[in-house]
Design a protein around this motif. Structure first.
Motif, PDB file in Angstrom:
ATOM      1  N   LEU A  24       0.944  -1.162  -0.034  1.00 55.41           N
ATOM      2  CA  LEU A  24       0.218   0.147   0.028  1.00 55.41           C
ATOM      3  C   LEU A  24       0.755   1.202   0.071  1.00 55.41           C
ATOM      4  O   LEU A  24       1.856   1.340   0.595  1.00 55.41           O
ATOM      5  N   HIS A  25       0.364   2.138  -0.796  1.00 53.11           N
ATOM      6  CA  HIS A  25       1.132   3.610  -0.574  1.00 53.11           C
ATOM      7  C   HIS A  25       0.658   4.403   0.366  1.00 53.11           C
ATOM      8  O   HIS A  25      -0.627   3.960   0.717  1.00 53.11           O
ATOM      9  N   ARG A  26       1.096   5.247   0.629  1.00 54.10           N
ATOM     10  CA  ARG A  26       0.819   6.071   1.812  1.00 54.10           C
ATOM     11  C   ARG A  26      -0.617   6.668   1.770  1.00 54.10           C
ATOM     12  O   ARG A  26      -1.003   7.232   2.754  1.00 54.10           O
ATOM     13  N   SER A  27      -0.827   6.923   0.536  1.00 55.02           N
ATOM     14  CA  SER A  27      -2.236   7.403   0.042  1.00 55.02           C
ATOM     15  C   SER A  27      -3.286   6.716   0.323  1.00 55.02           C
ATOM     16  O   SER A  27      -4.600   7.091   0.031  1.00 55.02           O
ATOM     17  N   GLY A  28      -2.951   5.400   0.444  1.00 54.74           N
ATOM     18  CA  GLY A  28      -4.154   4.358   0.418  1.00 54.74           C
ATOM     19  C   GLY A  28      -4.260   3.596  -0.623  1.00 54.74           C
ATOM     20  O   GLY A  28      -5.197   2.700  -0.808  1.00 54.74           O
ATOM     21  N   VAL A  29      -3.457   3.865  -2.012  1.00 53.13           N
ATOM     22  CA  VAL A  29      -3.823   3.251  -3.082  1.00 53.13           C
ATOM     23  C   VAL A  29      -2.924   2.012  -3.091  1.00 53.13           C
ATOM     24  O   VAL A  29      -1.901   2.103  -2.574  1.00 53.13           O
ATOM     25  N   VAL A  30      -3.378   0.966  -3.581  1.00 48.07           N
ATOM     26  CA  VAL A  30      -2.396  -0.304  -3.842  1.00 48.07           C
ATOM     27  C   VAL A  30      -1.386  -0.064  -4.806  1.00 48.07           C
ATOM     28  O   VAL A  30      -1.752   0.132  -6.056  1.00 48.07           O
ATOM     29  N   LYS A  31      -0.334  -0.073  -4.210  1.00 48.98           N
ATOM     30  CA  LYS A  31       0.942   0.151  -5.085  1.00 48.98           C
ATOM     31  C   LYS A  31       1.176  -1.302  -5.915  1.00 48.98           C
ATOM     32  O   LYS A  31       1.894  -1.157  -6.987  1.00 48.98           O
ATOM     33  N   TYR A  32       1.120  -2.181  -5.219  1.00 49.37           N
ATOM     34  CA  TYR A  32       1.378  -3.637  -5.762  1.00 49.37           C
ATOM     35  C   TYR A  32       0.378  -4.637  -5.193  1.00 49.37           C
ATOM     36  O   TYR A  32       0.055  -4.847  -4.252  1.00 49.37           O
ATOM     37  N   HIS A  33       0.018  -5.461  -6.171  1.00 46.39           N
ATOM     38  CA  HIS A  33      -1.176  -6.646  -5.968  1.00 46.39           C
ATOM     39  C   HIS A  33      -0.713  -7.632  -7.067  1.00 46.39           C
ATOM     40  O   HIS A  33      -0.473  -7.412  -8.052  1.00 46.39           O
ATOM     41  N   PRO A  34      -0.842  -9.100  -6.725  1.00 48.37           N
ATOM     42  CA  PRO A  34      -0.727 -10.054  -7.630  1.00 48.37           C
ATOM     43  C   PRO A  34      -1.547  -9.733  -8.815  1.00 48.37           C
ATOM     44  O   PRO A  34      -1.085 -10.240 -10.104  1.00 48.37           O
ATOM     45  N   ASP A  35      -2.572  -9.229  -8.365  1.00 46.47           N
ATOM     46  CA  ASP A  35      -3.723  -8.967  -9.329  1.00 46.47           C
ATOM     47  C   ASP A  35      -3.862  -7.658 -10.169  1.00 46.47           C
ATOM     48  O   ASP A  35      -3.877  -6.683  -9.200  1.00 46.47           O
ATOM     49  N   GLU A  36      -3.150  -7.607 -11.083  1.00 51.78           N
ATOM     50  CA  GLU A  36      -2.761  -6.151 -11.709  1.00 51.78           C
ATOM     51  C   GLU A  36      -3.953  -5.216 -12.045  1.00 51.78           C
ATOM     52  O   GLU A  36      -3.920  -4.156 -11.863  1.00 51.78           O
ATOM     53  N   SER A  37      -5.360  -5.948 -11.846  1.00 57.02           N
ATOM     54  CA  SER A  37      -6.269  -4.994 -11.955  1.00 57.02           C
ATOM     55  C   SER A  37      -6.719  -4.025 -10.724  1.00 57.02           C
ATOM     56  O   SER A  37      -7.199  -3.041 -10.602  1.00 57.02           O
ATOM     57  N   ASP A  76      -8.059   3.227   7.694  1.00 62.46           N
ATOM     58  CA  ASP A  76      -8.065   3.882   8.958  1.00 62.46           C
ATOM     59  C   ASP A  76      -6.368   3.727   9.438  1.00 62.46           C
ATOM     60  O   ASP A  76      -6.117   4.646   9.775  1.00 62.46           O
ATOM     61  N   LEU A  77      -5.934   2.571   8.834  1.00 61.54           N
ATOM     62  CA  LEU A  77      -4.539   2.476   9.383  1.00 61.54           C
ATOM     63  C   LEU A  77      -3.931   3.589   8.550  1.00 61.54           C
ATOM     64  O   LEU A  77      -2.871   4.254   9.319  1.00 61.54           O
ATOM     65  N   ILE A  78      -3.994   3.627   7.245  1.00 58.51           N
ATOM     66  CA  ILE A  78      -3.189   4.761   6.623  1.00 58.51           C
ATOM     67  C   ILE A  78      -3.463   5.961   7.119  1.00 58.51           C
ATOM     68  O   ILE A  78      -2.423   6.762   7.068  1.00 58.51           O
ATOM     69  N   ALA A  79      -4.663   6.485   7.177  1.00 58.77           N
ATOM     70  CA  ALA A  79      -5.136   7.711   7.813  1.00 58.77           C
ATOM     71  C   ALA A  79      -4.353   7.780   9.322  1.00 58.77           C
ATOM     72  O   ALA A  79      -3.813   9.032   9.514  1.00 58.77           O
ATOM     73  N   GLY A  80      -4.332   6.928   9.850  1.00 58.60           N
ATOM     74  CA  GLY A  80      -3.545   7.262  11.332  1.00 58.60           C
ATOM     75  C   GLY A  80      -2.025   7.429  11.044  1.00 58.60           C
ATOM     76  O   GLY A  80      -1.273   8.159  11.562  1.00 58.60           O
ATOM     77  N   LEU A  81      -1.439   6.774   9.941  1.00 56.53           N
ATOM     78  CA  LEU A  81       0.031   6.741   9.706  1.00 56.53           C
ATOM     79  C   LEU A  81       0.388   8.196   9.345  1.00 56.53           C
ATOM     80  O   LEU A  81       1.453   8.533   9.630  1.00 56.53           O
ATOM     81  N   ASN A  82      -0.553   8.729   8.417  1.00 52.39           N
ATOM     82  CA  ASN A  82      -0.327  10.292   7.897  1.00 52.39           C
ATOM     83  C   ASN A  82      -0.442  11.073   9.052  1.00 52.39           C
ATOM     84  O   ASN A  82      -0.078  12.379   8.710  1.00 52.39           O
ATOM     85  N   VAL A  83      -1.040  10.888  10.135  1.00 51.46           N
ATOM     86  CA  VAL A  83      -0.750  11.764  11.102  1.00 51.46           C
ATOM     87  C   VAL A  83      -0.006  11.249  12.339  1.00 51.46           C
ATOM     88  O   VAL A  83      -0.058  12.000  13.575  1.00 51.46           O
TER      89      VAL A  83
END
Length: 336
Positions: A102-115, A128-135
């Motif tokens: 996961l990117h720090r923006s919450g977007v999937v940076k890598y996944h075996p399923d390219e879609s 929620d995890l990503i949001a907490g990391l950003n603060v």
């Protein structure tokens, strides 16, 4: 009397033991499966966390080297690089699992399923995890869980946070983590059946030992009811027991002996009555004989009496005739 084995004490106790064991095994099974479920999940999460931490540290090292001297926005590895680093990942005891970056923006940076690459996860817990990391909020435990919106399965997640706040994630379904329980369930059923069979056999053996003296006492009572008062050879051994069956046996033996005494007295009285009847019959015969003799004597006396009467009448006739002749002689004498 005879009765069906289904109604016997042995059958009832064996059924009671079987039901008790089944209930106990069922309760134990539920408790054991619940505890086993928690242990398996905790163990699997721990293994997933170890694996993702190992891979995450490698990724973290590469990202750190890539961003060395960089004072701007973090630079991320290429998708192919993440794929190469995740290649060959294995987790002991977990065959089917998913992994992604996961990117720090919450977007999937890598996944075996390219879609799915370049898209938000759509998982609220991860958002929620990503949001907490950003603060600057670092979670205390590096694992969480969520329910998959598509399949409805509970998913367990272990993750590792790199220095640039990217997140390496490994997840697996609850069904996958609990797969070993299936084999344990079969094994527990086999063990339960064996325990049940052994317990029923032991219960049957114990109950048979308990009911055997009772059955013996029952046989003695049945024979006593038929006035067969001869006690069997095992009665002394039965009466020597110190338990309840021994008490019953001694009571039955005492009753049998008392009935034997009563029957003996009845037989003795019957013999005396028969002897008296014979004597009475003999006396009756003698009286009858005497009566017959007396009857003959009375008849003879009656006949003799009739003869005497007849002779008396003849003599009276002669006396009258002699009296007449005497009177004639007396008149003739007077005339002369």
């Amino acid at each position: 009397g005879k009765f069906s084995q289904l109604h016997s004490m042995q059958a009832k106790v064996m059924v009671l033991v079987a039901v008790g064991i089944i209930v106990a095994v069922f309760v134990l099974y539920q408790v054991m499966m619940s505890s086993m479920k928690e242990l398996l999940i905790d163990s699997a999460i721990g293994k997933m966390l170890n694996v993702v931490t190992s891979y995450g540290k490698v990724i973290d090292k590469e990202e750190t080297e890539l961003n060395q001297g960089n004072i701007g926005s973090p630079i991320y590895l290429e998708v192919e690089q993440y794929g190469e680093m995740f290649a060959g990942m294995e987790i002991e005891g977990v065959d089917n699992f998913q992994y992604m970056m996961l990117h720090r923006s919450g977007v999937v940076k890598y996944h075996p399923d390219e879609s799915k690459q370049g898209l938000p996860t759509g998982i609220q817990e991860l958002n929620d995890l990503i949001a907490g990391l950003n603060v600057g909020k670092i979670p205390e435990n590096m694992y969480t869980k969520y329910r998959d919106n598509d399949t409805g399965e509970m998913m367990y997640v272990s993750f590792y946070i790199t220095g640039i706040r990217s997140v390496a994630i490994v997840s697996a379904s609850e069904a996958e983590l609990l797969e070993p329980i299936a084999s344990l369930r079969v094994l527990s059923i086999i063990i339960s059946v064996v325990i049940l069979a052994v317990a029923v056999l032991i219960a049957g053996f114990v109950v048979k030992r308990i009911t055997k003296p009772l059955n013996q006492v029952t046989d003695v009572i049945n024979e006593t009811a038929k006035l067969n008062l001869r006690l069997p050879d095992y009665m002394d051994k039965l009466c020597a027991r110190k338990d309840e069956s021994g008490m019953i046996g001694r009571a039955v033996k005492e009753m049998s002996e008392y009935l034997h005494e009563v029957v003996s007295k009845i037989d003795e009285t019957n013999i005396n009555i028969n002897e008296n009847m014979l004597k009475l019959e003999e006396s009756s015969n003698q009286v009858h004989t005497l009566c017959m003799d007396n009857s003959a004597t009375i008849e003879q006396l009656a006949a003799n009496t009739a003869q005497v009467n007849e002779m008396t009448q003849v003599m009276n006739g002669h006396m009258a005739q002699m009296r007449t002749q005497a009177e004639e002689i007396s008149r003739e004498t007077e005339q002369s």
